[in-house]
Every structure is written in structure tokens, then in C-alpha cells.
Motif scaffolding. Sequence first.
Motif, PDB file in Angstrom:
ATOM      1  N   VAL A 221     -14.396  -4.735   4.279  1.00 46.13           N
ATOM      2  CA  VAL A 221     -13.628  -3.787   5.069  1.00 46.13           C
ATOM      3  C   VAL A 221     -12.669  -2.950   4.507  1.00 46.13           C
ATOM      4  O   VAL A 221     -12.895  -1.596   4.606  1.00 46.13           O
ATOM      5  N   GLY A 222     -11.869  -3.314   3.413  1.00 42.47           N
ATOM      6  CA  GLY A 222     -10.918  -2.594   2.909  1.00 42.47           C
ATOM      7  C   GLY A 222     -11.666  -1.610   1.974  1.00 42.47           C
ATOM      8  O   GLY A 222     -10.961  -0.417   1.781  1.00 42.47           O
TER       9      GLY A 222
ATOM     10  N   VAL B   1       0.878  -1.238   0.100  1.00 38.12           N
ATOM     11  CA  VAL B   1      -0.022  -0.114   0.050  1.00 38.12           C
ATOM     12  C   VAL B   1       0.896   1.009  -0.037  1.00 38.12           C
ATOM     13  O   VAL B   1       0.658   2.264  -0.845  1.00 38.12           O
ATOM     14  N   ASP B   2       1.792   1.172   0.711  1.00 38.56           N
ATOM     15  CA  ASP B   2       2.867   2.368   0.967  1.00 38.56           C
ATOM     16  C   ASP B   2       3.333   2.658  -0.466  1.00 38.56           C
ATOM     17  O   ASP B   2       3.448   3.647  -0.878  1.00 38.56           O
TER      18      ASP B   2
ATOM     19  N   ASP C 281      -6.819   5.159  16.215  1.00 41.07           N
ATOM     20  CA  ASP C 281      -7.623   5.654  15.184  1.00 41.07           C
ATOM     21  C   ASP C 281      -8.941   4.846  15.159  1.00 41.07           C
ATOM     22  O   ASP C 281      -8.966   3.696  15.342  1.00 41.07           O
ATOM     23  N   PRO C 282     -10.185   5.444  15.244  1.00 43.73           N
ATOM     24  CA  PRO C 282     -11.354   4.442  15.568  1.00 43.73           C
ATOM     25  C   PRO C 282     -11.470   3.679  14.586  1.00 43.73           C
ATOM     26  O   PRO C 282     -12.146   2.390  14.723  1.00 43.73           O
ATOM     27  N   HIS C 283     -11.026   3.817  13.211  1.00 42.43           N
ATOM     28  CA  HIS C 283     -11.240   2.828  12.129  1.00 42.43           C
ATOM     29  C   HIS C 283     -10.361   1.569  12.400  1.00 42.43           C
ATOM     30  O   HIS C 283     -10.857   0.495  12.025  1.00 42.43           O
ATOM     31  N   VAL C 284      -9.159   1.892  12.834  1.00 45.06           N
ATOM     32  CA  VAL C 284      -8.142   0.794  13.113  1.00 45.06           C
ATOM     33  C   VAL C 284      -8.905   0.122  14.447  1.00 45.06           C
ATOM     34  O   VAL C 284      -8.783  -1.258  14.340  1.00 45.06           O
ATOM     35  N   VAL C 285      -9.441   0.631  15.525  1.00 50.61           N
ATOM     36  CA  VAL C 285     -10.149  -0.294  16.540  1.00 50.61           C
ATOM     37  C   VAL C 285     -11.087  -0.922  16.213  1.00 50.61           C
ATOM     38  O   VAL C 285     -11.410  -2.119  16.447  1.00 50.61           O
ATOM     39  N   ILE C 286     -12.109  -0.347  15.271  1.00 48.05           N
ATOM     40  CA  ILE C 286     -13.106  -1.187  14.546  1.00 48.05           C
ATOM     41  C   ILE C 286     -12.601  -2.484  13.775  1.00 48.05           C
ATOM     42  O   ILE C 286     -13.118  -3.440  13.929  1.00 48.05           O
ATOM     43  N   GLY C 287     -11.574  -2.396  13.224  1.00 46.06           N
ATOM     44  CA  GLY C 287     -10.864  -3.374  12.433  1.00 46.06           C
ATOM     45  C   GLY C 287     -10.338  -4.470  13.415  1.00 46.06           C
ATOM     46  O   GLY C 287     -10.469  -5.696  12.991  1.00 46.06           O
ATOM     47  N   LEU C 288      -9.683  -3.956  14.263  1.00 46.58           N
ATOM     48  CA  LEU C 288      -9.310  -4.794  15.365  1.00 46.58           C
ATOM     49  C   LEU C 288     -10.199  -5.778  16.057  1.00 46.58           C
ATOM     50  O   LEU C 288     -10.193  -7.039  16.025  1.00 46.58           O
ATOM     51  N   LEU C 289     -11.429  -5.135  16.255  1.00 48.41           N
ATOM     52  CA  LEU C 289     -12.394  -5.809  16.799  1.00 48.41           C
ATOM     53  C   LEU C 289     -13.100  -6.785  15.872  1.00 48.41           C
ATOM     54  O   LEU C 289     -13.512  -7.850  16.210  1.00 48.41           O
ATOM     55  N   ILE C 290     -13.397  -6.426  14.508  1.00 56.23           N
ATOM     56  CA  ILE C 290     -14.076  -7.217  13.621  1.00 56.23           C
ATOM     57  C   ILE C 290     -13.169  -8.582  13.421  1.00 56.23           C
ATOM     58  O   ILE C 290     -13.477  -9.490  13.340  1.00 56.23           O
ATOM     59  N   GLY C 291     -11.895  -8.349  13.368  1.00 54.27           N
ATOM     60  CA  GLY C 291     -10.895  -9.092  12.942  1.00 54.27           C
ATOM     61  C   GLY C 291     -10.661 -10.024  14.264  1.00 54.27           C
ATOM     62  O   GLY C 291     -10.620 -11.392  14.164  1.00 54.27           O
TER      63      GLY C 291
ATOM     64  N   GLY D  22     -11.382   1.474   4.485  1.00 49.88           N
ATOM     65  CA  GLY D  22      -9.983   1.761   4.112  1.00 49.88           C
ATOM     66  C   GLY D  22      -8.886   0.780   4.775  1.00 49.88           C
ATOM     67  O   GLY D  22      -9.259  -0.006   5.488  1.00 49.88           O
ATOM     68  N   PRO D  23      -7.788   0.877   4.119  1.00 49.15           N
ATOM     69  CA  PRO D  23      -6.742  -0.032   4.346  1.00 49.15           C
ATOM     70  C   PRO D  23      -6.294  -0.169   5.676  1.00 49.15           C
ATOM     71  O   PRO D  23      -5.729  -1.030   6.327  1.00 49.15           O
ATOM     72  N   ALA D  24      -6.209   1.257   6.421  1.00 52.20           N
ATOM     73  CA  ALA D  24      -5.885   1.138   7.978  1.00 52.20           C
ATOM     74  C   ALA D  24      -6.924   0.209   8.646  1.00 52.20           C
ATOM     75  O   ALA D  24      -6.390  -0.726   9.530  1.00 52.20           O
ATOM     76  N   ALA D  25      -8.004   0.390   8.447  1.00 49.97           N
ATOM     77  CA  ALA D  25      -8.919  -0.502   9.143  1.00 49.97           C
ATOM     78  C   ALA D  25      -8.873  -2.020   8.791  1.00 49.97           C
ATOM     79  O   ALA D  25      -8.881  -2.881   9.684  1.00 49.97           O
TER      80      ALA D  25
END
Length: 685
Positions: free
Chosen positions: A589-590, A485-486, A503-513, A594-597
Motif C-alpha cells: 500500500v505504501g 514522513v514529515d 481523500d479517496p486514497h485515504v478512504v481506500i486505505g481505511l477500508l483495506i485496513g 502513498g503514505p497517506a493511504a
Amino acid sequence: MEIWVTWTPVVGLLGLVFAWAIYRTIVRGATGNDRMREIAAEIQKGAMAFLRGEYSILALFIVVVAGLLALFIDPPTAAAFVGGGLCSVAAGLAGMTAATKANVRTAAAAKDGNPASALLMAFHGGAVMGVAVASLGLVGVGVCFRLYGRPETAQIISGFAMGASSIALFARVGGGIYTKAADVGSDLVGKIEAGIPEDDPRNPGVIADNVGDNVGDVAGMGADLFESYVGSIVASIAIAATLLPQSLAALRAVNAAPGSDLQAILMALPLALSVIGLLGSIAGILSMQVLKRLDAASALRNSTFIAAGLFLAGSWWLIASYDVANSVFWAVLAGTLVGIAIGLSTEFYTSAGPVRRIAAASKTGPATNIISGLAVGLESTAVPVLLICVAIWIADAVAGLYGIGIAAVGMLATVGITMSVDAYGPVADNAGGISEMAGLGPAVRKITDGLDALGNTTAAIGKGFAIGSAALTALALFAAFNQAVDAARVASGGEALVIVLTDPHVVIGLLIGGILPFLIAALTMTAVGRAAQKMVEEIRRQFREIPGLLEGRPGAKPDTARCVDISTRSALREMIAPGLTAVIVPVVVGFTLGPAALGGVLAGATVTGVLLALFMANAGGAWDNAKKAIEKGEVEGERKGSDAHKAAVVGDTVGDPFKDTSGPAMNILIKLMSIVALVIAPLLA
């Protein structure tokens, strides 16, 4: 390094020739009497019928996904995806064919009173699978690398890994549901309700149970390790392809020749290491001709050590021969040694003191047996996870993100011998079933039971090894996703991807994962439960409605085909939802968060998936061996048929879907999600 790239597919083809030679030694073995051959033919027929049904469904999946990849990514990635899927299918077919030929020949060797020959035959049955996995991986990735092994096109090779991972999850889940539905149903009605021995020919579910050993622990496990093996190589290639100049400088040898293309060398190094690993595995397999004189456990363990030692010696020479820093070897060494250590840790928790604790707890009933088994499973996660942390720390310290990828390659390079030892287990288990159903007597059963008990331990070690390698491979794929991605963002004038835990999006992603492994575990456990209920009802019906069946009267034969059909239909239907979930969630999710999530999803799934996989695999293996400890008279005052034995059978029944269905699905889940993310990374950027 160019010569290694050229010869990688050739060495893979030579490995397939070696696997064929092993297969020829198997089919030349004695097959026993007519009854043994009849039983073996039923097992092989059921196994191949399941594979045909499974592969017909997967063919549709491959076509649809390949079409989407061609449309939204590019046609070469779609072609690589198809190649990965076909190689995984070929590995499963090769292993299944050999295992269903070796089982009756192992029983025949035991019938002749030759434990060493029985051990070698069972090992050869697994070795075809092991060598086929490594060889097909080298052929597939080697060809892809020859075509696209440049930094600007390396992303295409990820499609091969995605194809391998997709087939692996369906094969592991489908095979696991099949085998445990048959196993649980046969045990509950046969052992507990009817009080007849395991693999008794009166039990209609026994043939389905033996078929399940092959589709779950041979074809399923082979697909599992194939995708881990391929994934580790592809992740290392992807990381090397996107290394920044400062990272490349840190990996260059002090005395490197000026102007050498270090990036090309680092991209090809995983392939070269894997070639050495295959050659070491072949040497380990050949060493069994001498080691068979030892006891079975020592022979199998030492063959693995021989392969690992040769691989490490060859790796040191290889890295020293090119302009690569010696520190890269320490990453390889860390991966190899940690893989062995995880196997030894798993062996302890599934065959030593913890097993005796569970067996002793069985004296006071099923509840205390289950409580003790759960505690052992939970406890067993600590040491392997700490070992994985050590491997990550060392690899990162000496070679950065590339070191983590190459450590995974080091752990998996000798997959040829690791898979051989693992697939030995179901062959030995089938040999015991054939011996019991053919009425070969207690002397023969003593030999096959000894091989089978060891097979439970080798299977547990194989699962621990697969989970440990999955953690490293998933982390390497995660790093490759981040770098891909970079690279795409920077090339288009954007900013690099930064994943921040606040980042809230990252936290959401962590929980979904984090919830995904639990959701997949629930789906697969529920599937086994539903299928097992149908199996229990069918076996009860046959005992009730077929005159003289339970009493063993002449002419009263069970309808084994009906039980095989129940397991087959249930497995093929129930495997679809878990497989599609793993592919769809990263895409959704992507493209929505987004990629961070998506990075958060991968991180969360890796943490909970590894822990859940270790817990389930080790608890299930310990429950199984606790039951066998009582059956062998190792618990004072207890024997087959006692209340403690019945309690242990209940615990083993709970552990069956733990260790052979839900647990193994976790490590494939986290890698498949990571490889899907890597494939779609350019679109997300």
C-alpha cells in the motif's frame, strides 16, 4: 539522564540474573512420583519440539527480511531487526523452560496439601517469563539507544521493534493454532462423545492440549507483550526525536536550566521509566512471599498494585528530577491507571455476572449459550474502548503526541509483574492436567482446579491489558510514522504529510485496513478448524482401534505422540499466511498508493482490530468460565455431564480459538503493521 542510558542494559542483565534465581528455586522443588515426572517430561518434550520447528522457520524469515532491510534501508536497521527477533526468541525459550518445570512441581505441592506453596510455585513459573520479557527488552533497546540514540539516527532503533513484532505474530498465531487444535479436538471427542473427564489419561489428545497451553499462553503471550513493551518505548523515542521546537517548549519544565538538551532527555525518558517499572515488578514478585497467605486472587491482584504504586512513585521522582514538565507524569499516570481499569473491566466480564448469564443460558442448549456468549463479548468492548479514549484524551491534553507514547510506556512499564500473573495461568492448568493423568485424587484436583479457574481469569485480564496497550502503542507508532514522513519531506524541501479523510486514497486505505483484522481472524479460525478436524479423527481412530483404551484396561495406552505431531505440523504450516500478510500489506500500500493511504490502513486496522480483539478475548474467557461454573456446581440443578454442561462445553469450544488464537493475533497485527510503516517511512517520504 545519561546515567540512565548507561545503566539501562546493565539493569536488564541484572533482571536476567533475578529470573535465573527464580528458575533455580523452581527446579529445587519436589517433582512428585514417577508417573508425574513421566507426564511432565512428555509435555516438555512436545513443547520444545514445537519451538524448534517454529524457530527453524522463523530463522529463514529473519534472514530474508534482514537482507531486504540491509539492501533497501541500511545495515544497522537490519542488525537491529535481527536483535529484536533474537531477544523475542530468547524470552520465549526462557518462559517455556520455566513453565514446563513449574507445572509438575505445582502439582506436587498440591499433592502435599499445600495450596499456598502450589500458588507460589505456579506464580514463579510465570515470573521467569515476566522478568525475562522486561529484562531482554531493556538490554536490547538499551544497547540500540547507546549506539543510535540521537535524533538523526533514532530511526534505526525501529528495526529492533520490527524484529520483536514479526516474531510475536508468528509465535502467537502458531502457538494459538497448536493449543486450540488440541483443546477443541480433545474436548469434542473426550468430554462430549466419550463422556470422560477433562485431562483423562485415556484421551490421546490430552498431552498435546497441555503442550499447547505452554506454546500458546506462555511463549506466545510472552512474545506478544515483549513486542508491545518494546514498541511503546521505541514509539516514544521516535516521537521525541522528531518533535518540533514549539512542542519541545511545551514539555520543558518552568524552572528548567537554560541550555539543557530537552530533546535528548525526552528520548531517554522511556528507558528510564522502564527501568523503574522493572524494579517495581521485581518488588511485586518478591511481595508474593507474604501475599501467598491471602486467597490466590487477592494475592495476585495486590502484587500487581504494589508494583504499579512503586512505579508511579519512582516516575514522579524521576520526572521531577529533570527539566521535564510535570504534565508528562500525568500522561504516565493515565496510562498506568487505565491499564489497571481495563484489567478490572475484563475481570468483570469473564468472572462475574455475565458469566452466570451464559451458564444459565446453557440450560436451554448450545444455541442459547452461544448467543449469550456473543452478546457478552460484544458488550464487553464498550468500557475498555472508552477507557482507552480517556487515556488518549488526557495524554494528548497534557503532553501532546509524546504524551500518548509515554502513556503506553506507563501502561507497560510493569510488564514484568503483569506477565508473571498472566503466565501463572497455563502453569496452573498444566498442574491440573498432570494431577488428573497421574490419578492423584479429588483432594489434589480441588486445589489445582481452584488455581486453574483463577488462571482463566488472570489470562483474560492479561489479554485485555495486552489489547489496551496495543491500542495506545499502535496510535503512538502511527504518530511516529506521520512525524518521520514529515521530517524526511521537510528535510528534502517538500511539504508535510496531511491525512484528510475525504481523500479517496485515504478512504481506500481505511477500508483495506478495516478488513485486515477480519481476514486474519478468518485465516486463523479456519486453521484451527482444519487442525481440530484432524485431531478429532485421530482421537476417534485410537478409541476405535486400540483395544481397551476407552475402557481403561491395563496396558492399553494412547499414542499421544501422534496427536502432538498433528498439532505441530498444522500450526507450523498455517501460521505463515497471517504473518506474511501483516508484513506485506503496509509495504504494498505504501509504495503503490502513498503514505497517506498507508496512514489510512493503519487507522482502519487499529479501530477494527482493537474491537475484534476485545470481543473475541472476552467472549472466549466468559464461555470458558461459564463451563467451569457448571462443573463447580454453581448453577442450581446442573453438574458435570448434564445437558447444560454439554451445551457449555460446546460454547467453550467455540470460544477457544476466539480467546487464544484469533483475538490475540489482532493486537500484534496492528502494531506490526505500524512498525513496518515506521521503518519504511524514509523511503516513502
